[in-house]
Design a protein around this motif. Structure first.
Motif, PDB file in Angstrom:
ATOM      1  N   ASP A   1       0.869   4.766   0.501  1.00 51.82           N
ATOM      2  CA  ASP A   1      -0.052   5.947   1.392  1.00 51.82           C
ATOM      3  C   ASP A   1       0.511   7.274   1.223  1.00 51.82           C
ATOM      4  O   ASP A   1       0.248   8.074   2.065  1.00 51.82           O
ATOM      5  CB  ASP A   1      -0.077   5.434   2.765  1.00 51.82           C
TER       6      ASP A   1
ATOM      7  N   THR B   1      -6.064   2.820   5.831  1.00 54.17           N
ATOM      8  CA  THR B   1      -5.012   2.060   4.773  1.00 54.17           C
ATOM      9  C   THR B   1      -5.257   0.487   5.334  1.00 54.17           C
ATOM     10  O   THR B   1      -5.750   0.248   6.598  1.00 54.17           O
ATOM     11  CB  THR B   1      -3.584   2.392   5.598  1.00 54.17           C
TER      12      THR B   1
ATOM     13  N   THR C   1       3.321  -1.398   4.135  1.00 53.60           N
ATOM     14  CA  THR C   1       2.571  -0.081   4.158  1.00 53.60           C
ATOM     15  C   THR C   1       3.791   0.864   3.918  1.00 53.60           C
ATOM     16  O   THR C   1       4.650   1.038   4.912  1.00 53.60           O
ATOM     17  CB  THR C   1       2.108   0.047   5.597  1.00 53.60           C
TER      18      THR C   1
ATOM     19  N   THR D   1       0.776  -1.157   0.008  1.00 55.11           N
ATOM     20  CA  THR D   1      -0.090   0.012   0.042  1.00 55.11           C
ATOM     21  C   THR D   1       0.862   1.214  -0.113  1.00 55.11           C
ATOM     22  O   THR D   1       1.718   1.366   0.815  1.00 55.11           O
ATOM     23  CB  THR D   1      -0.902  -0.005   1.134  1.00 55.11           C
TER      24      THR D   1
END
Ligand code: PLP
Length: 400
Positions: free
Chosen positions: A205, A219, A233, A203
């Motif tokens: 972000d 998230t 992340t 992900t």
């Protein structure tokens, strides 16, 4: 040329950089050009962050750092994930890289074998498919629609998953569409992912702090904690703190993956710039009012641009939830004749004619895998944005 590695034949140069280059050339030749191609905030880095870098230099923090980053920054990252995303990571589960770009690249490098697939929703950030291809993987592009606000639907995700899927690459708010997934929209995707334990989630972000109104950023692991052991992340200070040139990005995830990325980085660039790392410590630990102030400014610009573009003949501009981009459709202009006499057949023709006729530089949607659209970065002053939108309106009206 035979001397150049075969891997490079799979990679395209960045279209966003090409547009900025063309705009610069026109400007140098004396043309009045408004560049809306660049993906970086137009604000200066906050003074407290700059001061932290100056202090670091004066303290002699000018040597190699540990590969994965100075302990103070890794602690600050772990604290950030807890504070802002309610995610529990130890400092050892974090890694600092030379921009989010390096983090992504190293994650792919550390995990992809030939034939491994990475699911990438389109429109996508230009670098994703190219990075996957460079690392020997196969990008699997899944195209969203403007009707669905450029958001991937759960059935589309499920259909794209095969035995070879290694990663699902998720980016919200999105570059280039600005679309951001609500909790429920993201949960619908993670509900699919829980059924396929071999699929990992990467992900991105990066635009977390740029969402508007009362939109709440989420998230994947926050929404579906069971994905914790197979999610990386990724985030960074570039967009949130106007620090694009400092080159600091970071991620948190399972220890084994972080160690593999550390190994690659150790033979590649080593630790990121020591001075920039100290600046990033201050960005993450220091006062956060800069973020809220800029968000309000970006929101005002978004409203201006969306409203003016929707008044341009043939343009339909959705109202995105975040980032600093809009991604309007120019379908209404396809088949029309531009003032130069050229027929506009593609979104690339549209942006070329717009640049040559009105001196407004935007990026064609086909570069991001979905058209006929174009991307406008509104990270520039309201005056310039208003003038640019006026020119776009004039250009569209002049197309017959
Ligand atoms: N991810 C997205 C979606 C981006 O738009 C960018 C920059 O444009 C990056 C990652 C990389 O940011 P950086 O390498 O500056 O941290």
């Amino acid at each position: 040329m035979a001397f150049i590695a075969d891997a490079l034949s799979r990679v395209k140069p960045s279209a966003t950089i090409a547009v900025s280059q063309k705009a610069r050339e026109l400007k140098a030749s004396g043309r009045d050009v408004i560049g809306l191609g660049a993906g970086e905030p137009d604000f200066d880095t906050p003074d407290n962050v700059k001061q932290a870098a100056i202090d670091a230099i004066n303290r002699g923090e000018t040597k190699y750092t540990p590969i994965s980053g100075i302990p103070q920054l890794r602690e600050a990252i772990a604290k950030k994930f807890k504070r802002e995303n309610n995610l529990d990571y130890t400092a050892a589960q974090t890694i600092v890289g030379t921009g989010g770009k390096q983090i992504l690249f190293n994650a792919f490098m550390a995990t992809l074998n030939p034939g491994d697939e990475v699911i990438i929703p389109a429109p996508y950030w230009v670098s994703y498919p190219e990075m996957v291809a460079l690392c020997g993987g196969t990008p699997v592009i899944v195209t969203t629609t403007q009707e669905n606000s450029f958001k991937l639907q759960p059935d589309q995700l499920e259909k794209a998953i095969t035995d070879k899927t290694k990663w699902f690459l998720f980016n919200s708010p999105s570059n280039p569409s600005g679309a951001a997934y609500t909790h429920d929209e993201l949960k619908a995707l993670t509900d699919v992912l829980v059924k396929y334990p071999h699929v990992w989630v990467l992900t991105d972000d990066m635009y977390e702090h740029l969402t508007f109104g009362d939109f709440k950023f989420v998230t994947p692991v926050e929404v579906e904690p069971s994905l914790y052991n197979r999610t990386l992340t990724m985030n960074g200070v570039s967009k949130a703190y106007a620090m694009t040139g400092w080159r600091i990005g970071y991620a948190a995830g399972p220890l084994e993956l972080i160690k593999a990325m550390d190994m690659i980085q150790g033979q590649q660039t080593s630790g990121a710039s020591s001075i920039a790392q100290w600046a990033a410590v201050e960005a993450l630990n220091g006062p956060q009012d800069f973020v809220a102030k800029n968000k309000a400014i970006f929101e005002g610009r978004r409203d201006l641009v969306v409203s003016m573009l929707n008044q341009a003949k043939g343009i339909v501009c959705p109202n995105p939830e975040g980032a600093f981009y809009v991604y309007p459709s120019c379908a209404g202009l396809i088949g029309k004749t531009a003032p130069s006499g050229k027929v506009i057949e593609t979104d690339e023709d549209f942006v070329t004619e717009l640049l040559e006729t009105e001196g407004v530089a935007v990026v064609h949607g086909s570069a991001f895998g979905l058209g006929p659209n174009f991307r406008i970065s509104y990270a520039t002053s309201e005056d310039l944005l208003e003038e640019a939108c006026r020119r776009i309106q004039r250009f569209c009206n002049a197309c017959k």
